[in-house]
Structures are given as structure tokens and as C-alpha cells.
Design a protein around this motif. Structure first.
Motif, PDB file in Angstrom:
ATOM      1  N   MET A   7      -1.667  -2.650   2.516  1.00 23.94           N
ATOM      2  CA  MET A   7      -2.876  -1.926   2.928  1.00 23.94           C
ATOM      3  C   MET A   7      -4.074  -2.338   2.083  1.00 23.94           C
ATOM      4  N   MET A   8      -5.100  -2.891   2.747  1.00 21.65           N
ATOM      5  CA  MET A   8      -6.345  -3.237   2.055  1.00 21.65           C
ATOM      6  C   MET A   8      -7.170  -1.977   1.812  1.00 21.65           C
ATOM      7  N   LEU A   9      -7.682  -1.851   0.607  1.00 21.95           N
ATOM      8  CA  LEU A   9      -8.545  -0.737   0.236  1.00 21.95           C
ATOM      9  C   LEU A   9      -9.739  -1.280  -0.538  1.00 21.95           C
ATOM     10  N   ASP A  10     -10.812  -0.510  -0.584  1.00 22.06           N
ATOM     11  CA  ASP A  10     -11.950  -0.911  -1.397  1.00 22.06           C
ATOM     12  C   ASP A  10     -11.536  -1.067  -2.855  1.00 22.06           C
ATOM     13  N   GLN A  11     -10.567  -0.272  -3.290  1.00 21.88           N
ATOM     14  CA  GLN A  11     -10.111  -0.300  -4.670  1.00 21.88           C
ATOM     15  C   GLN A  11      -9.180  -1.483  -4.947  1.00 21.88           C
ATOM     16  N   GLY A  12      -8.561  -2.036  -3.903  1.00 23.54           N
ATOM     17  CA  GLY A  12      -7.619  -3.135  -4.090  1.00 23.54           C
ATOM     18  C   GLY A  12      -6.645  -3.219  -2.923  1.00 23.54           C
TER      19      GLY A  12
END
Length: 243
Positions: A7-12
Motif C-alpha cells: 500500500m502506497m502512502l504519503d508517509q511511505g
């Protein structure tokens, strides 16, 4: 069977995989399906695998061995200049293993097929996430498709589709992933705990928080109970269907 999510997230990037493999109801084992390579300050790469166990273990073993014996294969995962080149290397290795094991060579419907999620970051580029198919081709996560699943995905997917948001913090993403895995576990006996996870923080270029969650883990049990209670409460709050 298997269930893995990247899962891509803004945090990583958040990764989670189950550990159950089975060759029938009387032959169930536990195998880790997540592997991480790290060159601190330069790169971190994580792969998760689904499919034929002999194929996936061969792919991981080859990739790992070649990082230790680079003369046999240059570049290795620790030397490729970009995540795209890393995806090509993993895809080529997967195709090589399937071709060697299958009597008719690489085929998508082969007994030896496997699917891989690759994610991570190499210095000079952003975090990237890829889904690699048995044929050796691959696609990359983007704005429209920001997470990938492999294995027994249909039971846990509705949870992710409804609640996923790139702005989720890792702590929130873990709750979402555990609900998705719990839904899959309840619906399919071929997916089971413990669950491995890796939370890679953007631009850290070092292995993130990693761990294994057992089925009797107190937090997981709290998630299961709260999710079931919330779903029942939501249904009770709706008007009755008129007959």
C-alpha cells in the motif's frame, strides 16, 4: 493460498502478508512470504510472493544469492540504479525460474506460476510499488491504483476500496490492513496468521518497523471485536427493510 497487500502512502509504503501455505487440508505449514533487502542510506526493497512455493522460494533464493555473489549476475538488487530496473530484474528472475521448472516453459497457467509485489526506494528516486505477473511483465502503482493485492484478494478488497486514503498514517494503515486480513481469514481457511508487516518510511533509506502479528495478539483481537461490533451497530442503525 496467500494474501499479501502493498500500500502506497504519503508517509511511505505499508506491506503485510500472511504466512500460511497448504497442499490440502491435512498439509498446512507456515512460511514467510516477505523478504527485505537493505543498503542503509541507499536503498530498501521488499518483495512479497504468492503462488507455487517452490517457485517463489527459488526466486527469493536466487535474488538473495546474487547479492552475495555479484560476479554471477550484475547488476544485483543492491546495484540496480532505479526501482524500475529492480522490477525488471525480479521479473526476469521469475520468468527464468518458471521456464526452468515448467516442461513447456513459462506460462501464465503453469503449475509453477507465481505473482510478486515489489516495493521500496532507491536513492535518487521516490518510493515505488510494482505488481509482477508470472509472464514477467509488471505494472506500477499510481494515483488511480495505489495498492496491490496478491493471492486470495477478493474477501479483503472491499475493505481497502472503501477506507483506503493515501494520507493515512502507518498506525491507521495497520488497522485497515488488519481488518482486511481478518475478513479474508474468516472467509478462507487457506489464509492464516501470523501476519508479517513492514512499514517503510519515505526517504529514510533504511528498513522500517517490522514485525509479526499472531492470531492471539491482543491488538488484533481488539480489532476483530471492534470491527464486528461496529458492523452490527451500523446495521442496527439502519431502517428495516419493508416487506
Amino acid at each position: 493460498m496467500t494474501y499479501c497487500v502493498g500500500m502506497m502512502l504519503d508517509q511511505g509504503i505499508a506491506f503485510m502478508s500472511d504466512t500460511r501455505t497448504n497442499a490440502g487440508l491435512d498439509n498446512i505449514s507456515t512460511f514467510g512470504k516477505m523478504t527485505t533487502w537493505e543498503a542503509p542510506g541507499d536503498r530498501v526493497l521488499t518483495i512479497m510472493t504468492a503462488g507455487n512455493l517452490a517457485t517463489t522460494q527459488s526466486v527469493v533464493s536466487l535474488l538473495d544469492e546474487r547479492t552475495k555473489a555479484p560476479d554471477e549476475r550484475v547488476p544485483t538488487l543492491l546495484e540496480v540504479p532505479s526501482m524500475f530496473q529492480a522490477a525488471r530484474l525480479v521479473a526476469d528472475t521469475l520468468r527464468e525460474v518458471i521456464a526452468r521448472q515448467g516442461e513447456e516453459g513459462q506460462r501464465a497457467d503453469s503449475t509453477f506460476n507465481a505473482t510478486i509485489i515489489l516495493g521500496g526506494q532507491i536513492a535518487g528516486g521516490p518510493p515505488r510499488l510494482f505488481l509482477i505477473y508470472p509472464e514477467g511483465n509488471f505494472i506500477e502503482a499510481g494515483e488511480d491504483t495505489a495498492f496491490f493485492q496478491i493471492g486470495e484478494m477478493k474477501y479483503g478488497r472491499p475493505i481497502l476500496v472503501r477506507a483506503y486514503d493515501r494520507t493515512l498514517k502507518f498506525e491507521e494503515a495497520m488497522k485497515l490492513l488488519l481488518v482486511s486480513f481478518d475478513s479474508t481469514l474468516k472467509a478462507n481457511l487457506t489464509v492464516g496468521a501470523p501476519f508479517d508487516f513492514h512499514l517503510y518510511e519515505k526517504d529514510s533509506f533504511r528498513e522500517g518497523h517490522k514485525g509479526r502479528i499472531e492470531e492471539d495478539d491482543p491488538f488484533f483481537q481488539k480489532i476483530r471485536t471492534a470491527w464486528s461490533a461496529a458492523l452490527k451497530s451500523a446495521l442496527d442503525g439502519l431502517d428495516d427493510f419493508e416487506l
